[in-house]
Structures are given as structure tokens and as C-alpha cells.
Design a protein around this motif. Structure first.
Motif, PDB file in Angstrom:
ATOM      1  N   LEU A 101       0.733  -1.161   0.024  1.00 27.10           N
ATOM      2  CA  LEU A 101       0.084   0.129   0.084  1.00 27.10           C
ATOM      3  C   LEU A 101       0.807   1.140  -0.048  1.00 27.10           C
ATOM      4  O   LEU A 101       0.533   2.229  -0.611  1.00 27.10           O
ATOM      5  N   ARG A 102       1.983   1.064   0.619  1.00 28.10           N
ATOM      6  CA  ARG A 102       2.517   2.523   0.969  1.00 28.10           C
ATOM      7  C   ARG A 102       4.203   2.026   1.028  1.00 28.10           C
ATOM      8  O   ARG A 102       4.406   1.154   1.854  1.00 28.10           O
ATOM      9  N   MET A 103       5.138   3.057   0.935  1.00 31.71           N
ATOM     10  CA  MET A 103       6.411   2.999   1.419  1.00 31.71           C
ATOM     11  C   MET A 103       6.791   3.719   2.724  1.00 31.71           C
ATOM     12  O   MET A 103       6.244   4.966   2.756  1.00 31.71           O
ATOM     13  N   ARG A 104       7.581   3.278   3.378  1.00 30.61           N
ATOM     14  CA  ARG A 104       7.962   4.038   4.567  1.00 30.61           C
ATOM     15  C   ARG A 104       9.799   3.950   4.593  1.00 30.61           C
ATOM     16  O   ARG A 104      10.436   3.097   3.910  1.00 30.61           O
ATOM     17  N   ALA A 105       9.976   4.586   5.472  1.00 27.47           N
ATOM     18  CA  ALA A 105      11.550   4.979   5.496  1.00 27.47           C
ATOM     19  C   ALA A 105      12.097   4.877   6.876  1.00 27.47           C
ATOM     20  O   ALA A 105      11.306   5.319   7.907  1.00 27.47           O
ATOM     21  N   MET A 106      13.052   4.491   7.148  1.00 23.60           N
ATOM     22  CA  MET A 106      13.799   4.325   8.526  1.00 23.60           C
ATOM     23  C   MET A 106      14.980   5.375   8.625  1.00 23.60           C
ATOM     24  O   MET A 106      15.841   5.449   7.887  1.00 23.60           O
ATOM     25  N   LEU A 107      14.451   6.328   9.406  1.00 22.25           N
ATOM     26  CA  LEU A 107      15.662   7.707   9.570  1.00 22.25           C
ATOM     27  C   LEU A 107      16.284   7.561  10.831  1.00 22.25           C
ATOM     28  O   LEU A 107      15.864   6.992  11.973  1.00 22.25           O
ATOM     29  N   ILE A 108      17.792   8.061  11.180  1.00 18.89           N
ATOM     30  CA  ILE A 108      18.102   7.956  12.140  1.00 18.89           C
ATOM     31  C   ILE A 108      18.512   9.768  12.317  1.00 18.89           C
ATOM     32  O   ILE A 108      18.780  10.286  11.694  1.00 18.89           O
ATOM     33  N   ALA A 109      18.125  10.055  13.564  1.00 19.64           N
ATOM     34  CA  ALA A 109      18.130  11.543  13.989  1.00 19.64           C
ATOM     35  C   ALA A 109      19.614  11.781  14.525  1.00 19.64           C
ATOM     36  O   ALA A 109      20.270  10.840  14.815  1.00 19.64           O
ATOM     37  N   PRO A 110      19.851  13.081  14.759  1.00 16.13           N
ATOM     38  CA  PRO A 110      21.278  13.514  15.298  1.00 16.13           C
ATOM     39  C   PRO A 110      21.362  12.978  16.663  1.00 16.13           C
ATOM     40  O   PRO A 110      22.425  12.640  17.158  1.00 16.13           O
ATOM     41  N   ASP A 111      20.405  12.843  17.484  1.00 13.86           N
ATOM     42  CA  ASP A 111      20.440  12.218  18.728  1.00 13.86           C
ATOM     43  C   ASP A 111      20.294  10.685  18.639  1.00 13.86           C
ATOM     44  O   ASP A 111      20.351  10.140  19.766  1.00 13.86           O
ATOM     45  N   SER A 112      20.694   9.963  17.747  1.00 14.55           N
ATOM     46  CA  SER A 112      20.679   8.498  17.462  1.00 14.55           C
ATOM     47  C   SER A 112      19.653   7.755  17.787  1.00 14.55           C
ATOM     48  O   SER A 112      19.558   6.630  18.138  1.00 14.55           O
ATOM     49  N   LYS A 113      18.382   8.453  17.788  1.00 16.80           N
ATOM     50  CA  LYS A 113      16.882   8.006  17.622  1.00 16.80           C
ATOM     51  C   LYS A 113      16.417   7.424  16.371  1.00 16.80           C
ATOM     52  O   LYS A 113      16.998   8.089  15.323  1.00 16.80           O
ATOM     53  N   THR A 114      15.932   6.356  16.450  1.00 20.00           N
ATOM     54  CA  THR A 114      15.485   5.831  15.003  1.00 20.00           C
ATOM     55  C   THR A 114      13.941   6.100  15.043  1.00 20.00           C
ATOM     56  O   THR A 114      12.959   5.902  15.876  1.00 20.00           O
ATOM     57  N   HIS A 115      13.385   6.597  13.646  1.00 22.84           N
ATOM     58  CA  HIS A 115      12.320   7.035  13.268  1.00 22.84           C
ATOM     59  C   HIS A 115      11.758   6.464  12.165  1.00 22.84           C
ATOM     60  O   HIS A 115      12.501   6.222  10.980  1.00 22.84           O
ATOM     61  N   TYR A 116      10.296   5.923  12.098  1.00 21.54           N
ATOM     62  CA  TYR A 116       9.930   5.408  10.939  1.00 21.54           C
ATOM     63  C   TYR A 116       9.030   6.475  10.536  1.00 21.54           C
ATOM     64  O   TYR A 116       8.087   6.885  11.111  1.00 21.54           O
ATOM     65  N   VAL A 117       9.093   6.847   9.095  1.00 23.49           N
ATOM     66  CA  VAL A 117       8.442   7.945   8.504  1.00 23.49           C
ATOM     67  C   VAL A 117       7.535   7.349   7.098  1.00 23.49           C
ATOM     68  O   VAL A 117       7.971   6.413   6.590  1.00 23.49           O
ATOM     69  N   ALA A 118       6.533   8.216   7.077  1.00 26.58           N
ATOM     70  CA  ALA A 118       5.745   7.826   5.745  1.00 26.58           C
ATOM     71  C   ALA A 118       5.488   9.006   5.080  1.00 26.58           C
ATOM     72  O   ALA A 118       5.915  10.306   5.519  1.00 26.58           O
ATOM     73  N   GLU A 119       4.874   9.082   3.955  1.00 25.33           N
ATOM     74  CA  GLU A 119       4.412  10.126   3.076  1.00 25.33           C
ATOM     75  C   GLU A 119       3.621  11.199   4.163  1.00 25.33           C
ATOM     76  O   GLU A 119       2.708  10.705   4.782  1.00 25.33           O
ATOM     77  N   LYS A 120       3.725  12.422   3.660  1.00 25.52           N
ATOM     78  CA  LYS A 120       2.533  13.330   4.601  1.00 25.52           C
ATOM     79  C   LYS A 120       3.028  13.547   5.985  1.00 25.52           C
ATOM     80  O   LYS A 120       2.130  14.496   6.762  1.00 25.52           O
ATOM     81  N   MET A 121       4.353  13.022   6.385  1.00 24.02           N
ATOM     82  CA  MET A 121       4.588  13.503   7.831  1.00 24.02           C
ATOM     83  C   MET A 121       5.498  14.811   7.929  1.00 24.02           C
ATOM     84  O   MET A 121       6.023  14.931   6.936  1.00 24.02           O
ATOM     85  N   LYS A 122       5.423  15.518   9.147  1.00 30.66           N
ATOM     86  CA  LYS A 122       6.156  16.533   9.184  1.00 30.66           C
ATOM     87  C   LYS A 122       7.461  16.365   9.448  1.00 30.66           C
ATOM     88  O   LYS A 122       7.603  15.431  10.584  1.00 30.66           O
ATOM     89  N   ILE A 123       8.480  17.075   9.291  1.00 32.12           N
ATOM     90  CA  ILE A 123       9.977  16.718   9.426  1.00 32.12           C
ATOM     91  C   ILE A 123      10.696  18.110   9.252  1.00 32.12           C
ATOM     92  O   ILE A 123      10.180  18.814   8.248  1.00 32.12           O
ATOM     93  N   GLY A 124      11.724  18.307  10.019  1.00 36.01           N
ATOM     94  CA  GLY A 124      12.554  19.362   9.892  1.00 36.01           C
ATOM     95  C   GLY A 124      11.860  20.729  10.625  1.00 36.01           C
ATOM     96  O   GLY A 124      10.822  20.817  11.028  1.00 36.01           O
ATOM     97  N   LEU A 125      12.847  21.785  10.517  1.00 33.25           N
ATOM     98  CA  LEU A 125      12.653  22.933  11.255  1.00 33.25           C
ATOM     99  C   LEU A 125      11.873  23.961  10.747  1.00 33.25           C
ATOM    100  O   LEU A 125      11.014  24.814  11.553  1.00 33.25           O
ATOM    101  N   ARG A 126      11.758  23.749   9.376  1.00 31.20           N
ATOM    102  CA  ARG A 126      10.948  24.639   8.334  1.00 31.20           C
ATOM    103  C   ARG A 126       9.757  24.282   7.903  1.00 31.20           C
ATOM    104  O   ARG A 126       9.171  24.573   6.749  1.00 31.20           O
TER     105      ARG A 126
END
Length: 171
Positions: A101-126
């Protein structure tokens, strides 16, 4: 006889005025003095504990936010999620998960936490939003104010093995 009659009329006339002018006796009222008011016996005589004063509640109004002022930037940043605390270029893509149904991605933040994200999710300072996830990259669209003061959409691509590439503007 006239003189007697006139004297009688005069006396009755003066008697009416005297009856009206007579002062009535005033009732005798003695003022109550504070020393005469009976006081309650002390609590030690009645074997009662001394009265406890009511607790005084003090409200610290400095804790409340002024509703007529804009909230401070610190209050706004505290309400953001972990994905919105860092710039988009600081995240590292570790894996992309494909599904029916959809694609997801696994990201690592600068504080070494792992996040699973999908489309239409908010990310970043701007106020960035994930627009597209492909098999190799993630495309994030952010709102950027140019030097003229106009708001522009700005796309940033984050790849699997490459650092973030910024600068592609959508048409």
C-alpha cells in the motif's frame, strides 16, 4: 362677662398650644459598653484545642501565559515532535521499506534515535512535509522565505548512501 369669656377663650387657646408643646418622656436607654458584653470563655477552660488558622492559598500568576501576547518561541519548539527538532539535512536514511500500500523509510536523527516515517509526515525545522518516498530517496518539501520576503516551496532529497541534496524547486 365679656372679660370672663375672653379670658376663658384665651386660656383654652393657650392650653391647646401647651398640650401640643408638651414633651413626652423619653425612654431611658443606656448604651452598651464593650466591657459589659459577655465574652466566651477561653478554649483552655472548655478543653478545646486552639483554633487552627485557615491556610492561605497564594496563586502565582507568573505561571500563567498572557492570552494577549504571542507564545514565546521556546513554547512553540517544545510542542514539536522529535522529527521537527532538527534540520532535514541532519537526518540519515538507513533503510526504505516497501509494501503493497505505501512505502516507509527508517531515519536516524542526530540524537541517535530511530524514526519510521511515511508520506505526509512533518519533518524539519521549516515545516517540511515528506512528499515522496522512492526506493532510493526521500523528498521533503519545506517552506522557505526568500530575500524578497516571499514564501517559496523548497524540495530536499535525502538518499540512502548520500548526504542530503537541497535546491530543487518544483515547477
Amino acid at each position: 362677662m365679656i372679660s370672663r369669656l375672653s379670658v376663658l377663650i384665651l386660656m383654652s387657646f393657650l392650653g391647646c398650644f401647651n398640650a401640643l408643646a408638651v414633651d413626652l418622656p423619653k425612654p431611658m436607654v443606656s448604651p452598651v459598653k464593650p466591657a459589659q458584653i459577655p465574652s466566651s470563655p477561653p478554649s483552655s477552660v472548655l478543653n478545646l484545642p486552639p483554633p487552627v488558622p485557615a491556610p492561605i492559598s497564594v496563586v502565582d500568576y507568573k505561571k500563567f501565559r498572557d492570552p494577549f501576547k504571542e507564545p514565546a518561541i521556546a513554547e512553540i519548539l517544545d510542542s514539536r515532535s522529535d522529527l521537527e527538532k532538527y534540520a532535514v539535512t541532519d537526518f540519515k536514511v538507513v533503510a526504505i521499506i516497501t509494501g503493497p500500500l505505501r512505502m516507509r523509510a527508517m531515519l536516524i536523527a542526530p540524537d541517535s534515535k530511530t524514526h519510521y516515517v511515511a508520506e505526509k509526515m512533518k519533518i524539519g525545522l521549516r515545516d517540511g512535509v515528506i512528499v515522496k518516498i522512492t526506493t532510493k530517496t526521500i523528498v521533503v518539501r519545506e517552506k522557505v522565505v526568500n530575500p524578497l520576503g516571499e514564501v517559496e516551496q523548497f524540495d530536499t532529497e535525502i538518499g540512502l548512501d548520500q548526504p542530503a541534496v537541497a535546491g530543487t524547486t518544483p515547477q
